[in-house]
Design a protein around this motif. Sequence first.
Motif, PDB file in Angstrom:
ATOM      1  N   GLU A 243       2.856  -0.806  -0.834  1.00 43.18           N
ATOM      2  CA  GLU A 243       1.680  -1.424  -0.243  1.00 43.18           C
ATOM      3  C   GLU A 243       1.292  -0.701   1.043  1.00 43.18           C
ATOM      4  OE1 GLU A 243       1.905  -5.667   0.116  1.00 43.18           O
ATOM      5  OE2 GLU A 243       1.615  -5.888  -2.048  1.00 43.18           O
ATOM      6  N   LEU A 244       0.034  -0.907   1.449  1.00 35.94           N
ATOM      7  CA  LEU A 244      -0.512  -0.282   2.654  1.00 35.94           C
ATOM      8  C   LEU A 244      -0.946  -1.358   3.636  1.00 35.94           C
ATOM      9  CD1 LEU A 244      -1.558   2.349   4.113  1.00 35.94           C
ATOM     10  CD2 LEU A 244      -3.765   1.852   3.049  1.00 35.94           C
ATOM     11  N   VAL A 245      -0.558  -1.195   4.891  1.00 40.18           N
ATOM     12  CA  VAL A 245      -0.895  -2.150   5.951  1.00 40.18           C
ATOM     13  C   VAL A 245      -1.716  -1.441   7.022  1.00 40.18           C
ATOM     14  CG1 VAL A 245       0.019  -3.700   7.731  1.00 40.18           C
ATOM     15  CG2 VAL A 245       1.227  -3.452   5.551  1.00 40.18           C
ATOM     16  N   TRP A 246      -2.797  -2.086   7.459  1.00 39.06           N
ATOM     17  CA  TRP A 246      -3.507  -1.653   8.657  1.00 39.06           C
ATOM     18  C   TRP A 246      -2.974  -2.443   9.850  1.00 39.06           C
ATOM     19  CZ3 TRP A 246      -9.518  -1.813   7.563  1.00 39.06           C
ATOM     20  CH2 TRP A 246      -9.850  -0.811   6.643  1.00 39.06           C
ATOM     21  N   ASP A 247      -2.693  -1.739  10.948  1.00 36.27           N
ATOM     22  CA  ASP A 247      -2.373  -2.363  12.240  1.00 36.27           C
ATOM     23  C   ASP A 247      -3.536  -2.040  13.164  1.00 36.27           C
ATOM     24  OD1 ASP A 247      -1.272  -3.383  14.542  1.00 36.27           O
ATOM     25  OD2 ASP A 247       0.458  -2.043  14.607  1.00 36.27           O
ATOM     26  N   VAL A 248      -4.442  -2.996  13.361  1.00 32.84           N
ATOM     27  CA  VAL A 248      -5.706  -2.767  14.053  1.00 32.84           C
ATOM     28  C   VAL A 248      -5.621  -3.264  15.491  1.00 32.84           C
ATOM     29  CG1 VAL A 248      -8.181  -3.267  14.054  1.00 32.84           C
ATOM     30  CG2 VAL A 248      -6.968  -2.951  11.887  1.00 32.84           C
ATOM     31  N   GLY A 249      -6.082  -2.428  16.431  1.00 30.60           N
ATOM     32  CA  GLY A 249      -5.858  -2.732  17.837  1.00 30.60           C
ATOM     33  C   GLY A 249      -4.364  -2.710  18.080  1.00 30.60           C
ATOM     34  N   ALA A 250      -3.742  -1.618  17.616  1.00 25.86           N
ATOM     35  CA  ALA A 250      -2.286  -1.570  17.432  1.00 25.86           C
ATOM     36  C   ALA A 250      -1.490  -1.585  18.722  1.00 25.86           C
ATOM     37  CB  ALA A 250      -1.911  -0.326  16.613  1.00 25.86           C
ATOM     38  N   GLY A 251      -2.116  -1.252  19.859  1.00 26.28           N
ATOM     39  CA  GLY A 251      -1.334  -1.169  21.096  1.00 26.28           C
ATOM     40  C   GLY A 251      -0.237  -0.136  20.936  1.00 26.28           C
ATOM     41  N   PRO A 252       0.999  -0.469  21.265  1.00 27.33           N
ATOM     42  CA  PRO A 252       2.096   0.485  21.081  1.00 27.33           C
ATOM     43  C   PRO A 252       2.621   0.564  19.655  1.00 27.33           C
ATOM     44  CG  PRO A 252       2.951  -1.515  22.065  1.00 27.33           C
ATOM     45  CD  PRO A 252       1.444  -1.690  21.979  1.00 27.33           C
ATOM     46  N   GLY A 253       2.025  -0.223  18.746  1.00 25.35           N
ATOM     47  CA  GLY A 253       2.342  -0.084  17.329  1.00 25.35           C
ATOM     48  C   GLY A 253       3.571  -0.808  16.838  1.00 25.35           C
ATOM     49  N   ALA A 254       4.035  -1.821  17.560  1.00 28.81           N
ATOM     50  CA  ALA A 254       5.278  -2.495  17.165  1.00 28.81           C
ATOM     51  C   ALA A 254       5.155  -3.135  15.779  1.00 28.81           C
ATOM     52  CB  ALA A 254       5.662  -3.545  18.201  1.00 28.81           C
ATOM     53  N   ILE A 255       4.025  -3.778  15.498  1.00 30.62           N
ATOM     54  CA  ILE A 255       3.836  -4.405  14.186  1.00 30.62           C
ATOM     55  C   ILE A 255       3.836  -3.345  13.093  1.00 30.62           C
ATOM     56  CG2 ILE A 255       2.182  -5.598  12.707  1.00 30.62           C
ATOM     57  CD1 ILE A 255       3.493  -7.581  14.454  1.00 30.62           C
ATOM     58  N   GLY A 256       3.074  -2.281  13.310  1.00 30.00           N
ATOM     59  CA  GLY A 256       3.001  -1.232  12.303  1.00 30.00           C
ATOM     60  C   GLY A 256       4.343  -0.581  12.048  1.00 30.00           C
ATOM     61  N   VAL A 257       5.087  -0.312  13.109  1.00 30.78           N
ATOM     62  CA  VAL A 257       6.406   0.303  12.963  1.00 30.78           C
ATOM     63  C   VAL A 257       7.339  -0.616  12.173  1.00 30.78           C
ATOM     64  CG1 VAL A 257       8.483   1.018  14.229  1.00 30.78           C
ATOM     65  CG2 VAL A 257       6.221   1.799  14.971  1.00 30.78           C
ATOM     66  N   GLU A 258       7.290  -1.905  12.472  1.00 25.72           N
ATOM     67  CA  GLU A 258       8.156  -2.834  11.741  1.00 25.72           C
ATOM     68  C   GLU A 258       7.748  -2.910  10.261  1.00 25.72           C
ATOM     69  OE1 GLU A 258      10.669  -5.347  12.963  1.00 25.72           O
ATOM     70  OE2 GLU A 258       9.880  -5.952  14.926  1.00 25.72           O
ATOM     71  N   CYS A 259       6.447  -2.865   9.977  1.00 21.65           N
ATOM     72  CA  CYS A 259       6.007  -2.853   8.578  1.00 21.65           C
ATOM     73  C   CYS A 259       6.517  -1.606   7.870  1.00 21.65           C
ATOM     74  CB  CYS A 259       4.483  -2.912   8.508  1.00 21.65           C
ATOM     75  SG  CYS A 259       3.761  -4.517   8.939  1.00 21.65           S
ATOM     76  N   ALA A 260       6.472  -0.467   8.563  1.00 21.81           N
ATOM     77  CA  ALA A 260       6.963   0.779   7.974  1.00 21.81           C
ATOM     78  C   ALA A 260       8.462   0.721   7.741  1.00 21.81           C
ATOM     79  CB  ALA A 260       6.596   1.956   8.877  1.00 21.81           C
ATOM     80  N   ARG A 261       9.197   0.077   8.651  1.00 23.56           N
ATOM     81  CA  ARG A 261      10.638  -0.071   8.462  1.00 23.56           C
ATOM     82  C   ARG A 261      10.958  -0.896   7.214  1.00 23.56           C
ATOM     83  NH1 ARG A 261      14.631  -0.019  12.095  1.00 23.56           N
ATOM     84  NH2 ARG A 261      15.113  -2.216  11.700  1.00 23.56           N
ATOM     85  N   LEU A 262      10.042  -1.765   6.823  1.00 21.25           N
ATOM     86  CA  LEU A 262      10.236  -2.584   5.632  1.00 21.25           C
ATOM     87  C   LEU A 262       9.686  -1.908   4.375  1.00 21.25           C
ATOM     88  CD1 LEU A 262       9.440  -6.061   7.210  1.00 21.25           C
ATOM     89  CD2 LEU A 262      11.675  -5.239   6.454  1.00 21.25           C
ATOM     90  N   GLY A 263       9.244  -0.654   4.510  1.00 20.76           N
ATOM     91  CA  GLY A 263       8.896   0.138   3.341  1.00 20.76           C
ATOM     92  C   GLY A 263       7.427   0.328   3.064  1.00 20.76           C
ATOM     93  N   ALA A 264       6.549  -0.311   3.846  1.00 18.15           N
ATOM     94  CA  ALA A 264       5.115  -0.183   3.597  1.00 18.15           C
ATOM     95  C   ALA A 264       4.574   1.110   4.199  1.00 18.15           C
ATOM     96  CB  ALA A 264       4.368  -1.379   4.187  1.00 18.15           C
ATOM     97  N   ALA A 265       3.482   1.614   3.622  1.00 19.56           N
ATOM     98  CA  ALA A 265       2.705   2.659   4.274  1.00 19.56           C
ATOM     99  C   ALA A 265       1.837   1.993   5.345  1.00 19.56           C
ATOM    100  CB  ALA A 265       1.834   3.386   3.263  1.00 19.56           C
ATOM    101  N   VAL A 266       1.623   2.684   6.473  1.00 21.37           N
ATOM    102  CA  VAL A 266       0.950   2.044   7.609  1.00 21.37           C
ATOM    103  C   VAL A 266      -0.091   2.981   8.217  1.00 21.37           C
ATOM    104  CG1 VAL A 266       1.230   1.040   9.913  1.00 21.37           C
ATOM    105  CG2 VAL A 266       2.975   0.650   8.149  1.00 21.37           C
TER     106      VAL A 266
END
Length: 280
Positions: free
Chosen positions: A139-162
């Motif tokens: 799956e692919l996740v957008w992290d919008v207004g990502a700031g330092p990207g903590a949400i996106g990084v955690e999604c990537a750690r769980l296997g998603a494309a970000v």
Amino acid sequence: MDLVALHGFLADVGRTWDSVTVVDAVAAGPRHALNVCRARPAVVVAGADPAELARGLAGWRRTLTVADASGLVAVDPADAVVRRWVEPGFALCAADSGWTPSPGGWALPDDDFAHRDGMVATAEVRALALARLAPRPGELVWDVGAGPGAIGVECARLGAAVVAVERDPVQCVRIIANASAHGVDVRVVESPLAEAADLPRPDAVFVGGGGPDVVRRCARVGARRVVVATTDLERVVPARDALADAGYEVSGTQLSAARLTGGVLLAVNPVTVLWGAKKS
């Protein structure tokens, strides 16, 4: 999938079974296979059209090695799109350099991410957001207004494309640093969402920055799940309405945490988290 042929392909490209992720694009679907290629450093794909695969890798630093009637062909994705492939077989999608996700769980401590003056989604917020985003391989996740990207990084750690969309160039540097520190790949788009072009369609979206207009734009892309976090109470109702108007079933909660610090409970600023699930 022909495992004997796969074994031969791995030998030809100098890879071992435990150094790659293997995806059958026929069984899992081409979009699933593409998102695994976006998320992992070395992926062998069976049953995919190399040109279609390459087209979806625009914006990701990858190379393709494809077995076709002429033998093994190593090619940049931009060239693979226009090449005429004859009886293509397995394809190896490889990053410029490998990486390995760091061990640990999820909703990591705030200080595990480089950030500015506490401007990071707290572990409590990330725990709820991740539960509602449900990131996973394919799956692919957008992290919008990502700031330092903590949400996106955690999604990537769980296997998603970000894909992380962030307008502040300093924060974009932090996203790259945080992704590298945690052994994942996050594609960074340095732009406001309104100016971001040709973003691949997401399965889930997290909105951590921007007003109701950003939520409306995110709601229109058709992701199955959208999560919005805000500290501004005036943005809650417009965000809820934007999701509801786009056909989402909307729920939400306000998180008010108090952390035990040195034997004392210290309050953390409350955050309202909304989540929308696309109606079937």
